[in-house]
Scaffold this motif. Structure first.
Motif, PDB file in Angstrom:
ATOM      1  N   THR A  75       0.795  -1.231   0.000  1.00  0.00           N
ATOM      2  CA  THR A  75       0.000   0.000   0.000  1.00  0.00           C
ATOM      3  C   THR A  75       0.829   1.284   0.000  1.00  0.00           C
ATOM      4  OG1 THR A  75      -0.130   0.110   2.411  1.00  0.00           O
ATOM      5  CG2 THR A  75      -1.785  -1.233   1.279  1.00  0.00           C
ATOM      6  N   GLN A  76       2.154   1.168   0.027  1.00  0.00           N
ATOM      7  CA  GLN A  76       3.034   2.347  -0.024  1.00  0.00           C
ATOM      8  C   GLN A  76       2.689   3.348   1.093  1.00  0.00           C
ATOM      9  OE1 GLN A  76       2.854   4.708  -3.617  1.00  0.00           O
ATOM     10  NE2 GLN A  76       4.997   5.291  -3.508  1.00  0.00           N
ATOM     11  N   LYS A  77       2.337   2.810   2.271  1.00  0.00           N
ATOM     12  CA  LYS A  77       2.036   3.622   3.467  1.00  0.00           C
ATOM     13  C   LYS A  77       0.855   4.578   3.259  1.00  0.00           C
ATOM     14  CE  LYS A  77       6.869   3.513   5.048  1.00  0.00           C
ATOM     15  NZ  LYS A  77       7.461   2.829   3.891  1.00  0.00           N
ATOM     16  N   LEU A  78      -0.066   4.224   2.366  1.00  0.00           N
ATOM     17  CA  LEU A  78      -1.194   5.105   2.046  1.00  0.00           C
ATOM     18  C   LEU A  78      -2.492   4.665   2.700  1.00  0.00           C
ATOM     19  CD1 LEU A  78      -0.427   5.547  -1.762  1.00  0.00           C
ATOM     20  CD2 LEU A  78      -0.049   7.225   0.048  1.00  0.00           C
ATOM     21  N   THR A  79      -2.442   3.708   3.618  1.00  0.00           N
ATOM     22  CA  THR A  79      -3.673   3.106   4.141  1.00  0.00           C
ATOM     23  C   THR A  79      -4.559   4.091   4.899  1.00  0.00           C
ATOM     24  OG1 THR A  79      -2.216   2.263   5.882  1.00  0.00           O
ATOM     25  CG2 THR A  79      -2.987   0.694   4.266  1.00  0.00           C
ATOM     26  N   GLN A  80      -4.000   5.177   5.420  1.00  0.00           N
ATOM     27  CA  GLN A  80      -4.802   6.148   6.156  1.00  0.00           C
ATOM     28  C   GLN A  80      -5.415   7.221   5.259  1.00  0.00           C
ATOM     29  OE1 GLN A  80      -5.447   6.040   9.586  1.00  0.00           O
ATOM     30  NE2 GLN A  80      -4.538   4.015   9.401  1.00  0.00           N
ATOM     31  N   THR A  81      -5.113   7.181   3.964  1.00  0.00           N
ATOM     32  CA  THR A  81      -5.620   8.222   3.066  1.00  0.00           C
ATOM     33  C   THR A  81      -7.000   7.845   2.530  1.00  0.00           C
ATOM     34  OG1 THR A  81      -4.652   7.259   1.059  1.00  0.00           O
ATOM     35  CG2 THR A  81      -3.255   8.748   2.359  1.00  0.00           C
ATOM     36  N   LEU A  82      -7.819   8.846   2.302  1.00  0.00           N
ATOM     37  CA  LEU A  82      -9.166   8.610   1.769  1.00  0.00           C
ATOM     38  C   LEU A  82      -9.093   8.003   0.373  1.00  0.00           C
ATOM     39  CD1 LEU A  82     -12.232   8.893   2.060  1.00  0.00           C
ATOM     40  CD2 LEU A  82     -12.014  11.221   1.147  1.00  0.00           C
ATOM     41  N   LYS A  83      -8.127   8.439  -0.427  1.00  0.00           N
ATOM     42  CA  LYS A  83      -7.995   7.927  -1.792  1.00  0.00           C
ATOM     43  C   LYS A  83      -7.770   6.418  -1.785  1.00  0.00           C
ATOM     44  CE  LYS A  83      -5.412   8.736  -6.077  1.00  0.00           C
ATOM     45  NZ  LYS A  83      -4.317   9.512  -6.716  1.00  0.00           N
ATOM     46  N   PHE A  84      -6.887   5.956  -0.903  1.00  0.00           N
ATOM     47  CA  PHE A  84      -6.634   4.517  -0.830  1.00  0.00           C
ATOM     48  C   PHE A  84      -7.875   3.773  -0.336  1.00  0.00           C
ATOM     49  CE2 PHE A  84      -5.682   0.784   1.691  1.00  0.00           C
ATOM     50  CZ  PHE A  84      -5.021  -0.001   0.757  1.00  0.00           C
ATOM     51  N   GLN A  85      -8.512   4.279   0.702  1.00  0.00           N
ATOM     52  CA  GLN A  85      -9.651   3.583   1.300  1.00  0.00           C
ATOM     53  C   GLN A  85     -10.821   3.476   0.323  1.00  0.00           C
ATOM     54  OE1 GLN A  85     -10.373   5.426   5.131  1.00  0.00           O
ATOM     55  NE2 GLN A  85      -8.264   5.083   5.781  1.00  0.00           N
TER      56      GLN A  85
END
Length: 227
Positions: A13-23
């Motif tokens: 996930t390239q450390k993006l799990t907390q972002t709205l775009k990823f979710q």
């Protein structure tokens, strides 16, 4: 296990799990590819335990922590865990002096056996012999397990020697590779695929790489199995 078929979604996930775009992207992918297990590498997890998939149980194997966030691999499931065993690599990565982490999770089956799911983010930026030693440590854990087995994640096999070590490891524990449809979407380095799903004592129904290139530098990969 509810039903005989189940899906596994694996994503660095390239450390993006907390972002709205990823979710939002993850929600769309899970709608299209129903999954019982979700295997995330390079996950970023808020220290206040704000887990964004409330109906999923999860187990976290951290390799780095700050005051606000924890990083590592996360195995999440809508099915029961009987045991979750986080592991750290013996060696540290040369560039960042951090370990890599693995998660071994066990899930009950009706015949008193269990399904073992291994979520891997393999060590990088080290000599090939260190990479081999990490595989040998993992092999020792897997040889004790007698039931079905899935090993998946980002294996960082970016050269021929590492890839050969990985294939030898798979043969030694009886793993088969889930060959992906749309394999051109799998993250590569120097034309070497980095992400894999391997399995043992299961039937493979389908496997595919999913194009979400606007989200992470890796695309998710998916496999559907039958017991």
């Amino acid at each position: 296990m509810p039903g005989e078929e189940f899906g596994v979604l694996c994503w660095n996930t390239q450390k993006l799990t907390q972002t709205l775009k990823f979710q939002l992207a993850l929600s769309r992918v899970l709608e299209q590819f129903p999954s019982l297990f979700l295997l995330l590498q390079e996950a970023k997890f808020a220290s206040n335990n704000d887990w964004y998939l409330p109906q999923w149980s999860y187990a976290l194997a951290p390799n780095m922590q700050t005051n606000r966030s924890t990083y590592g691999v996360i195995t999440a499931s809508q099915y029961a865990f009987t045991e979750a065993q986080p592991l750290l690599s013996r060696h540290r990565e040369g560039m960042f002096a951090t370990h890599k982490s693995y998660m071994l999770s066990y899930h009950p089956l009706s015949d008193d056996k269990s399904l073992l799911i291994v979520n891997v983010h393999a060590i990088n930026f080290v000599r090939t012999n260190h990479f081999l030693r990490e595989l040998e440590l993992l092999k020792a854990e897997l040889l004790h397990h007698e039931g079905p087995l899935i090993v998946a994640g980002d294996f960082n096999v970016w050269n021929r020697q590492r890839r050969l070590h990985l294939l030898k490891f798979c043969r030694s524990v009886g793993l088969r590779q889930a060959n992906m449809f749309d394999a051109q979407h799998i993250k590569t380095y120097r034309q070497n695929p980095l992400d894999f799903i391997f399995y043992r004592d299961l039937g493979l129904k389908e496997a595919t790489a999913i194009d979400t290139t606007s989200v992470s530098d890796h695309n998710p990969i998916y496999a559907r199995f039958v017991l």
